[in-house]
Write a protein that holds these residues in place. Sequence first.
Motif, PDB file in Angstrom:
ATOM      1  N   ILE A  38      51.109  45.624  41.117  1.00  0.00           N
ATOM      2  CA  ILE A  38      50.586  44.883  42.272  1.00  0.00           C
ATOM      3  C   ILE A  38      49.386  44.037  41.851  1.00  0.00           C
ATOM      4  CG2 ILE A  38      49.446  45.123  44.513  1.00  0.00           C
ATOM      5  CD1 ILE A  38      52.474  45.575  44.549  1.00  0.00           C
ATOM      6  N   THR A  39      48.487  44.597  41.054  1.00  0.00           N
ATOM      7  CA  THR A  39      47.318  43.845  40.590  1.00  0.00           C
ATOM      8  C   THR A  39      47.752  42.647  39.754  1.00  0.00           C
ATOM      9  OG1 THR A  39      46.024  45.877  40.559  1.00  0.00           O
ATOM     10  CG2 THR A  39      45.148  43.999  39.323  1.00  0.00           C
ATOM     11  N   THR A  40      48.694  42.856  38.858  1.00  0.00           N
ATOM     12  CA  THR A  40      49.182  41.769  38.003  1.00  0.00           C
ATOM     13  C   THR A  40      49.838  40.676  38.836  1.00  0.00           C
ATOM     14  OG1 THR A  40      49.559  43.371  36.243  1.00  0.00           O
ATOM     15  CG2 THR A  40      50.608  41.228  36.000  1.00  0.00           C
ATOM     16  N   LEU A  41      50.678  41.072  39.777  1.00  0.00           N
ATOM     17  CA  LEU A  41      51.328  40.074  40.642  1.00  0.00           C
ATOM     18  C   LEU A  41      50.311  39.312  41.475  1.00  0.00           C
ATOM     19  CD1 LEU A  41      54.505  41.989  41.830  1.00  0.00           C
ATOM     20  CD2 LEU A  41      54.384  40.066  40.247  1.00  0.00           C
ATOM     21  N   THR A  42      49.280  40.002  41.970  1.00  0.00           N
ATOM     22  CA  THR A  42      48.232  39.347  42.753  1.00  0.00           C
ATOM     23  C   THR A  42      47.483  38.325  41.904  1.00  0.00           C
ATOM     24  OG1 THR A  42      47.971  41.348  44.076  1.00  0.00           O
ATOM     25  CG2 THR A  42      46.179  39.741  44.172  1.00  0.00           C
ATOM     26  N   ILE A  43      47.158  38.701  40.678  1.00  0.00           N
ATOM     27  CA  ILE A  43      46.445  37.773  39.784  1.00  0.00           C
ATOM     28  C   ILE A  43      47.311  36.560  39.480  1.00  0.00           C
ATOM     29  CG2 ILE A  43      45.548  37.501  37.431  1.00  0.00           C
ATOM     30  CD1 ILE A  43      44.568  40.438  37.665  1.00  0.00           C
ATOM     31  N   LEU A  44      48.578  36.776  39.155  1.00  0.00           N
ATOM     32  CA  LEU A  44      49.481  35.658  38.862  1.00  0.00           C
ATOM     33  C   LEU A  44      49.658  34.753  40.069  1.00  0.00           C
ATOM     34  CD1 LEU A  44      52.273  37.214  36.644  1.00  0.00           C
ATOM     35  CD2 LEU A  44      50.671  35.418  36.030  1.00  0.00           C
ATOM     36  N   LEU A  45      49.818  35.340  41.241  1.00  0.00           N
ATOM     37  CA  LEU A  45      49.961  34.543  42.456  1.00  0.00           C
ATOM     38  C   LEU A  45      48.708  33.724  42.709  1.00  0.00           C
ATOM     39  CD1 LEU A  45      51.801  33.845  44.792  1.00  0.00           C
ATOM     40  CD2 LEU A  45      50.815  35.763  46.058  1.00  0.00           C
ATOM     41  N   ILE A  95      46.574  32.665  40.417  1.00  0.00           N
ATOM     42  CA  ILE A  95      46.542  31.593  39.405  1.00  0.00           C
ATOM     43  C   ILE A  95      47.471  30.461  39.816  1.00  0.00           C
ATOM     44  CG2 ILE A  95      47.197  31.011  37.031  1.00  0.00           C
ATOM     45  CD1 ILE A  95      46.229  33.815  36.224  1.00  0.00           C
ATOM     46  N   ILE A  96      48.679  30.806  40.262  1.00  0.00           N
ATOM     47  CA  ILE A  96      49.635  29.769  40.660  1.00  0.00           C
ATOM     48  C   ILE A  96      49.111  28.989  41.861  1.00  0.00           C
ATOM     49  CG2 ILE A  96      51.940  29.417  41.647  1.00  0.00           C
ATOM     50  CD1 ILE A  96      52.883  31.718  39.788  1.00  0.00           C
ATOM     51  N   ILE A  97      48.510  29.679  42.844  1.00  0.00           N
ATOM     52  CA  ILE A  97      47.959  28.984  44.019  1.00  0.00           C
ATOM     53  C   ILE A  97      46.841  28.052  43.597  1.00  0.00           C
ATOM     54  CG2 ILE A  97      46.605  29.332  46.125  1.00  0.00           C
ATOM     55  CD1 ILE A  97      48.355  31.839  46.622  1.00  0.00           C
ATOM     56  N   ILE A  98      45.962  28.508  42.715  1.00  0.00           N
ATOM     57  CA  ILE A  98      44.856  27.657  42.248  1.00  0.00           C
ATOM     58  C   ILE A  98      45.411  26.440  41.516  1.00  0.00           C
ATOM     59  CG2 ILE A  98      42.940  27.538  40.607  1.00  0.00           C
ATOM     60  CD1 ILE A  98      42.326  30.494  41.379  1.00  0.00           C
TER      61      ILE A  98
END
Length: 181
Positions: free
Chosen positions: A160-167, A169-172
């Motif tokens: 969940i933490t990894t997916l949140t970080i990736l999401l 990054i993609i949003i930014i």
Amino acid sequence: MTITYSCVAHGRAVLAELALTGGSYQEAAAKVLRQVLLKAEPATIIHIGSYVYHTLFIDGITYLCATDNGLDSMAPSAFLKKMEYNKNQRDNNTVSAVKSQVTDVKNIMLRNIDTVLEREIETVSIITEGAEDPQATAEEFEKTRKIPKRIWWKCFKIVITTLTILLSIIIILLRTHIIPT
């Protein structure tokens, strides 16, 4: 001829700028950006004060540089095209990097799931082996039941933490238009 100022803008918002000499370029750059947006021409040369502002307008992004001599337009033109080329190269590298990170995270998640499944199989085999002695089986089951739950929750939190970080990054990257929409 010296390029004394350069910037990259989206609309009238300056995303990055560099001034090699002292002076206030922001006001003149704002006027130039306004005129570039009104004209919407790919290349523009504008004289303001003792400086000549050269622009390259591509896909809503304005590349601008100021020179102290209006006679040479080849060097500023080449400079602006190089800036635009570097931006495109960086965009391609960014997308590739994000894809690579997503693939890495996917592989890690698959390995974690395999590990959890292997431990669950071990737990089931321990339970079936100890079924002959119910008291020993109950005690052993209680011990082994807690370990996989903790491991599963740790893996779940990591995923969940990894997916949140990736999401994030993609949003930014989408909001800053590094990844074209």
